[in-house]
Each structure stands twice: as structure tokens, then as C-alpha cells.
Enzyme design. Structure first.
Site, PDB file in Angstrom:
ATOM      1  CB  SER A 249     -28.175 100.957  40.352  1.00 52.09           C
ATOM      2  OG  SER A 249     -29.083  99.988  40.796  1.00 52.09           O
ATOM      3  CG  ASP A 468     -34.435 100.136  36.082  1.00 48.81           C
ATOM      4  OD1 ASP A 468     -34.246  99.097  36.744  1.00 48.81           O
ATOM      5  OD2 ASP A 468     -33.556 101.000  35.943  1.00 48.81           O
ATOM      6  CG  HIS A 498     -30.593  98.332  36.430  1.00 48.68           C
ATOM      7  ND1 HIS A 498     -31.466  99.127  37.132  1.00 48.68           N
ATOM      8  CD2 HIS A 498     -29.517  98.151  37.235  1.00 48.68           C
ATOM      9  CE1 HIS A 498     -30.937  99.405  38.315  1.00 48.68           C
ATOM     10  NE2 HIS A 498     -29.758  98.846  38.402  1.00 48.68           N
TER      11      HIS A 498
END
Length: 528
Positions: A249, A468, A498
Site C-alpha cells: 500500500s 483492490d 487490499h
């Protein structure tokens, strides 16, 4: 408190577990080793992206420091209430890094580290550094709890986590106390009246002022470029010739910036759940509106409900909560803003979609308890009503990075309608967030978008998941392109959630082969 969605794969998973239980660069840049490791690239000049300010060679007192590894203490609240004291195989230490890299012999800041040595010392490759996102997530708190999922990598790598500067044990940014946080989370994040708008914007200004008052010394130095420089100092002090790295991320942005600043030192880097490096301040929020709307629609389709009908159902619930908050078993009410936060949390993982179903059904029946607990878990509230500081760090790092500043007038005249069209559920919240997130921020932003061009770096594996929610798949393709030809290698994961590593055999095997054996997959490979 504004509502910028957190981009952190592991942190979200750990929060979900807790919530469910409760319910039921332009200029020469010198490397830390004193060598010019990233000159301005052609991509940088062409796109008008300034590189982060140049740093100076570091003294040997820093590059040659010896770390004092000791048994770890239990994480503080700043690290996250989900964290427990690490087992005996984990050791902790504090690295000294320059507070200001332009003054490398000046004041230092402590960077907290945690490590578990490779299980097979005879086949050891080196250190594998992790960042689990946020920004603002604590690697010291997160890595031990996640290490079981990295068992194959642990066989040949020392697993190393760190708290980036301004986070948790590395001089955490603190902006307000728990009482002020609680009051802030009761504010309407999508103001409908002049009075609500004033309250929302005044709170955003007060947050920034609180950061300056409580953490003014570190606030100008917590940006991503400095965290990347810390990573290279970590590499040197650990004795690694190259940096091997697994970033999730926001950790993908950090990894990309590292590769830009230190292309010659970039070893095997994996970027999973990728932040779009071409998105500016407003573009990032628009991307998240798109991603979470897409995930919500996929959730409803999996339940046999059309995307249109499911979206209308959620909008209706949120509108009703705006007029009349719901009671809960906790003695606190579920507001529209808290409900939205509670809906966001289970969208991070397809495995938690069943929790979302229960929460929505209960809220429509008049009980907001489950959604409230999920929202408060996401917001960092523990059972005693104390809030952590991850969102303080997240905002400080983000606002130090980006130049974008948006007024309330611009939100209403330009962004609100656009974002709402992208997502009737999440768009209004993320549009208003533009006006509140970095409003009156005491530190100027560094650039419009991060520079990640890494000409000369070894191939970097970029992993994007088609469903995602927090970092839409399109960002992975753009990251691979921005890293440069022959550097960015795109791996597509057809799925939801995610972060892809550990959530499917194909992606996990491909990443393991790359990190352990240096096997580079074909650019554009797809896992399903």
C-alpha cells in the site's frame, strides 16, 4: 478529524480481526553512503516533477553505528491496540538518523527497528525490510503478528520492521488528546449547512495547529523522501549491499521513492497494493472513491444484488443516519460519518464481507452497534476510549509530501459533483476531505506527485489486484510505467481485497521465487 482512507493492508486486516471479535526529485541527490545515487531523470524533467531536496553525505558515526539489539517491550498505544509483546525470537533496537538530512552531522532522531534472524543461516540472503502502509503504520508492532505469513521468506531472510519517522516509537507525531479525537469523530464529514461546514473546517485547522504545537520539531522532516533515506541508512547499518524490500500500500510509494533516490542500491523490491504515483492530491482521493465503490459493488454482486440497488440501499441508510443517528449497545450513537467508516473497514478483505452483511442488516433494523465498533476500531479507539496516533502520523506524512491544497469553495464548485458521480457512497466524504485534510497545514508540501523513476535499478516487482478498494489496480500499471522500461515488472492478481501476497498461491509463489531466487516473471503475468 477528516476521513482520508488509510492505505495499509496488514493494519486493516488486524483491525478487522479486532472489530469482528468485539461485535461478536530535481537536483542531485546524495545517498546515505555519500555517493550520488540518483541524478535527475529524463522522466523527472519531462513531467516537471521535482525530486526531493538533496541530502548530504552522512558521517561514519551514523553509517558505522552498532545497534544494541535487545528483547522487545510490549508496543505502546501509538503502535496500535492490536499489537502484543513479540516473542523471544524478536529483538529490538534504535537507529540514529539525521533529523534533517541537509544537516547530517546535526541533531538525530531515533528510528525503532525490530528483527528476527533468518532460520537457515547457511542459506541467508540478507535482510528483508517491510512497510505495511498507512502512512503511519508501525512495522515494529505489525511484523511479529504477520510473520507467520512470511515463513517461506523467513527461512533465508532476516525479517526487519521499522517505525518510519514520525510514527509510533520513532518520535510519533501527536496532534491532540483522546477527548479531542472523540469530539472530532462526532463531526459531520459531509457538511450540509454553513454551521456544519464551519465546524468541520475549524476542526481541520485546529488539528494542524495541534500538530505544530506538540510535534513541531519533527513535522517538517517526516515526509516519504526522508523515510526512504532512513531505509538506506538501515541497509548500511545492517550490513547489506542491496536493499531487499516488501512494501504494501503506502509502502509501495515509499519503495518507489527509495528506488528513485538509490537505484544502484535497490535489490529485490516488491510493491504490493500499489499507490498511483501519478495521482496528485485530489487524484488520490478520487482513486479511492473509485476503488471503494468498485469493491462495494463487487460485494453486492456476490450477494445477488445489483450494483445499482446495493448502492441505493447504502445511500438511503447514510441519509437516514444524517438526519437521525442510531442507538447502540455501547451507549454511543452511530452517526452517518461513523457508519461510512464502518462500511469501509470490511471492504479491505473479501473474507470480511460476511461481517459487512451482518452490520448492514442490523443497522437497517435499528441497531448501529456493529458498525460503530468497526468504525471505532478503524479510528484507533480502544475499549477504554483512548485513541492511538496512527491517523496523526498519516496526516503529517501525507501533508508533508503533497503540495495540493483545496478550499471548501473548490470542493463545492468542482469536486463534489465529480466525486459523487464516481461513488454516490464514498465520493462526498472524500471530496470534502480535500478541504479538511491539509487545511492550514503548518508545513509546506514537497511536490505535486512523488518521483519514482528508477533508471538503472534492477527489476522491481509491482503487484496489483483488480478489485483492490484502497489502491485501485490502475495505480499498479502506472507505477510499473513510471519506474521505467526494464525496471517495473507488472504482476496482475485477478481478485478482491487490499494486498495480494498470501491471498493466493500464484501471487505468493511468484513473489517468493523473485525474492528467494531472483526469478523475474514475465512483465504482465496474470494470476487468477
Amino acid at each position: 478529524m477528516t476521513m482520508r482512507v488509510r492505505a495499509g493492508a496488514l493494519a486493516a486486516a488486524l483491525l478487522l480481526a479486532g472489530a469482528a471479535a468485539g461485535c461478536d526529485s530535481g537536483g542531485d541527490t546524495a545517498g546515505a553512503d555519500g555517493k550520488d545515487s540518483a541524478a535527475p531523470s529524463a522522466s523527472s524533467s519531462a513531467q516537471g516533477k521535482p525530486a526531493p531536496p538533496a541530502s548530504s553525505p552522512l558521517p561514519t558515526a551514523l553509517t558505522g553505528q552498532k545497534l544494541d539489539w535487545k528483547s522487545c517491550e510490549a508496543p505502546t498505544k501509538a503502535n496500535g491496540s492490536y499489537a502484543e509483546k513479540p516473542g523471544k525470537q524478536w529483538k529490538c533496537a534504535t537507529l540514529k538518523a539525521p533529523l534533517d538530512y541537509r544537516k547530517p552531522a546535526g541533531e538525530t532522531i531515533g528510528i525503532a527497528l525490530i528483527r528476527s534472524k533468518a532460520e537457515d543461516r547457511s542459506e541467508r540472503i540478507g535482510s528483508l525490510l517491510f512497510n505495511f502502509g498507512g502512512p503511519g503504520g508501525s512495522g515494529v508492532a505489525s511484523l511479529p503478528g504477520a510473520a507467520e505469513g512470511f515463513g517461506t521468506l523467513h527461512s533465508r531472510y532476516d525479517l526487519v520492521g521499522f517505525d518510519p519517522r514520525g510514527v509510533a516509537e520513532s518520535s510519533a507525531v501527536v496532534c491532540r488528546d483522546s477527548k479531542q479525537s472523540a469530539a472530532s469523530f462526532r463531526i459531520d464529514f459531509t457538511p450540509d449547512t454553513p454551521a456544519e461546514e464551519k465546524k468541520y473546517l475549524d476542526d481541520a485547522t485546529a488539528f494542524g495547529a495541534g500538530c505544530a504545537k506538540r510535534s513541531g520539531k519533527v513535522l517538517p522532516h517526516v515526509g516519504t523522501a526522508n523515510a526512504a533515506r532512513d531505509m538506506d541508512l538501515i541497509r548500511q547499518v545492517l550490513g547489506d549491499d542491496k536493499l531487499h524490500y516488501l512494501g504494501f500500500s503506502y509502502g509501495t510509494e515509499l519503495g518507489g521513492v527509495y528506488a528513485h533516490l538509490f537505484p544502484a542500491k535497490a535489490g529485490r523490491l516488491v510493491l504490493d497494493a500499489v499507490v498511483d504515483p501519478t495521482a496528485d492530491y485530489a487524484g488520490h482521493s478520487r482513486n479511492q472513491a473509485l476503488g471503494f465503490q468498485r469493491a462495494l459493488e463487487n460485494y453486492f454482486k456476490s450477494r445477488g444484488i445489483s450494483a445499482k440497488d446495493g448502492t441505493a440501499r447504502v445511500v438511503k441508510l447514510l441519509d437516514e443516519l444524517d438526519r437521525r443517528p442510531l442507538p447502540t449497545d455501547e451507549g454511543r450513537t452511530l452517526t452517518q460519518s461513523l457508519a461510512l467508516t464502518g462500511i469501509i473497514l470490511p471492504l479491505y478483505s473479501e473474507e470480511q464481507w460476511g461481517v459487512l452483511t451482518k452490520a448492514l442488516d442490523e443497522a437497517e433494523a435499528g441497531d448501529g452497534t456493529r458498525l460503530l465498533l468497526m468504525a471505532e476500531s478503524y479510528n484507533g479507539r480502544d475499549e477504554n476510549g483512548t485513541y492511538g496516533t496512527q491517523d496523526h502520523s498519516q496526516r503529517a506524512i501525507s501533508c508533508a509530501d503533497v503540495k495540493g491544497r483545496v478550499t471548501a469553495a473548490e470542493v463545492k464548485s468542482r469536486h463534489l459533483a465529480e466525486f459523487t458521480k464516481v461513488s454516490p457512497v464514498f465520493g462526498p466524504y472524500l471530496a470534502w476531505d480535500l478541504a479538511g485534510w491539509c487545511a492550514d497545514w503548518p508545513v509546506p508540501g514537497e511536490s505535486e506527485t512523488p518521483e519514482v523513476a528508477a533508471k538503472g535499478a534492477a527489476p522491481i516487482l509491482v503487484v496489483g489486484t483488480t478489485g483492490d478498494p484502497a489502491t485501485p489496480y490502475e495505480g499498479a500499471k502506472r507505477m510499473a510505467d513510471e519506474l521505467g522500461a526494464g525496471v517495473g515488472v507488472l504482476l496482475t492478481n485477478k481478485g478482491e481485497g487490499h494486498g495480494a501476497y498470501g491471498n493466493g498461491a500464484c501471487v505468493t509463489r511468484t513473489v517468493d521465487e523473485y525474492l528467494l531466487d531472483g526469478k523475474i516473471p514475465a512483465n504482465g503475468k496474470t494470476c487468477s
